[in-house]
Design a protein around this motif. Structure first.
Motif, short mmCIF file in Angstrom:
data_model
loop_
_atom_site.label_atom_id
_atom_site.label_comp_id
_atom_site.label_asym_id
_atom_site.label_seq_id
_atom_site.Cartn_x
_atom_site.Cartn_y
_atom_site.Cartn_z
N GLN A 148 0.84 -1.33 0.00
CA GLN A 148 0.22 0.04 0.13
C GLN A 148 0.66 1.17 0.01
O GLN A 148 0.62 2.26 -0.58
N LEU A 149 1.98 1.29 0.69
CA LEU A 149 2.94 2.38 0.84
C LEU A 149 3.56 2.54 -0.65
O LEU A 149 3.70 3.84 -0.99
N VAL A 150 3.94 1.48 -1.24
CA VAL A 150 4.53 1.85 -2.50
C VAL A 150 3.51 2.43 -3.47
O VAL A 150 3.78 3.25 -4.23
N LYS A 151 2.15 2.03 -3.45
CA LYS A 151 1.17 2.73 -4.45
C LYS A 151 0.85 3.94 -3.70
O LYS A 151 0.90 5.14 -4.60
N LEU A 152 0.58 4.25 -2.37
CA LEU A 152 0.32 5.72 -1.84
C LEU A 152 1.44 6.74 -2.23
O LEU A 152 1.22 7.92 -2.38
N LEU A 153 2.98 6.21 -1.97
CA LEU A 153 3.85 7.08 -2.28
C LEU A 153 4.39 7.31 -3.62
O LEU A 153 5.09 8.16 -3.98
N GLN A 154 3.61 6.59 -4.50
CA GLN A 154 3.98 6.45 -5.82
C GLN A 154 5.35 6.14 -6.28
O GLN A 154 6.04 7.20 -6.89
N VAL A 155 6.11 5.48 -5.58
CA VAL A 155 7.34 5.26 -5.95
C VAL A 155 7.51 3.75 -6.57
O VAL A 155 6.57 3.09 -6.74
N ASN A 156 8.57 3.55 -7.27
CA ASN A 156 8.81 2.27 -8.13
C ASN A 156 9.18 0.88 -7.18
O ASN A 156 9.26 -0.18 -7.75
N VAL A 159 10.22 2.37 1.94
CA VAL A 159 10.56 2.13 3.11
C VAL A 159 11.48 3.17 3.62
O VAL A 159 11.26 3.74 4.61
N GLU A 160 12.40 3.64 2.48
CA GLU A 160 13.21 4.80 2.72
C GLU A 160 12.36 6.03 3.11
O GLU A 160 12.69 6.83 3.94
N LYS A 161 11.28 6.47 2.38
CA LYS A 161 10.45 7.50 2.54
C LYS A 161 9.63 7.31 3.92
O LYS A 161 9.74 8.43 4.61
N ALA A 162 9.37 6.39 4.16
CA ALA A 162 8.30 6.15 5.42
C ALA A 162 9.19 6.23 6.63
O ALA A 162 8.87 6.88 7.49
#
Length: 94
Positions: A46-54, A60-63
């Motif tokens: 879900q984080l990958v989708k919400l943060l719009q990262v590849n 994980v780094e952004k979180a």
């Protein structure tokens, strides 16, 4: 036109990964391996989708950085509140 070769001719993926890891460590980074329970893995997706990262690594780094910044702000707010609420110890000196 081919791009310029970075690694010597004949190097394999293992060598390239080792070189990449060495460079990361020299910059102060680290390679980590985690085992995630199903709920945590779903949250990561879900984080990958919400943060719009590849990648999951980017998520994980952004979180981690966002949580660090939030904790710093909360801590600073608590310290300021504590200082406002503590009585000042002033003495009159003659």
């Amino acid at each position: 036109m081919a791009r310029e070769r970075i690694h010597p001719e004949g190097t394999d993926a293992t060598y390239r990964v080792q070189e990449s890891l060495k460079a990361l460590i020299q910059q102060g980074g680290a390679r980590k391996t985690f085992r995630l329970k199903p709920d945590a893995n779903k949250a990561l997706q879900q984080l990958v989708k919400l943060l719009q990262v590849n990648t999951e690594t980017e998520a994980v780094e952004k979180a981690i950085l966002a949580m660090r910044d939030e904790l710093k702000a909360t801590r600073a707010s608590l310290v300021a509140k504590k200082q406002r609420n503590s009585p000042t110890n002033l003495r009159v000196v003659k």
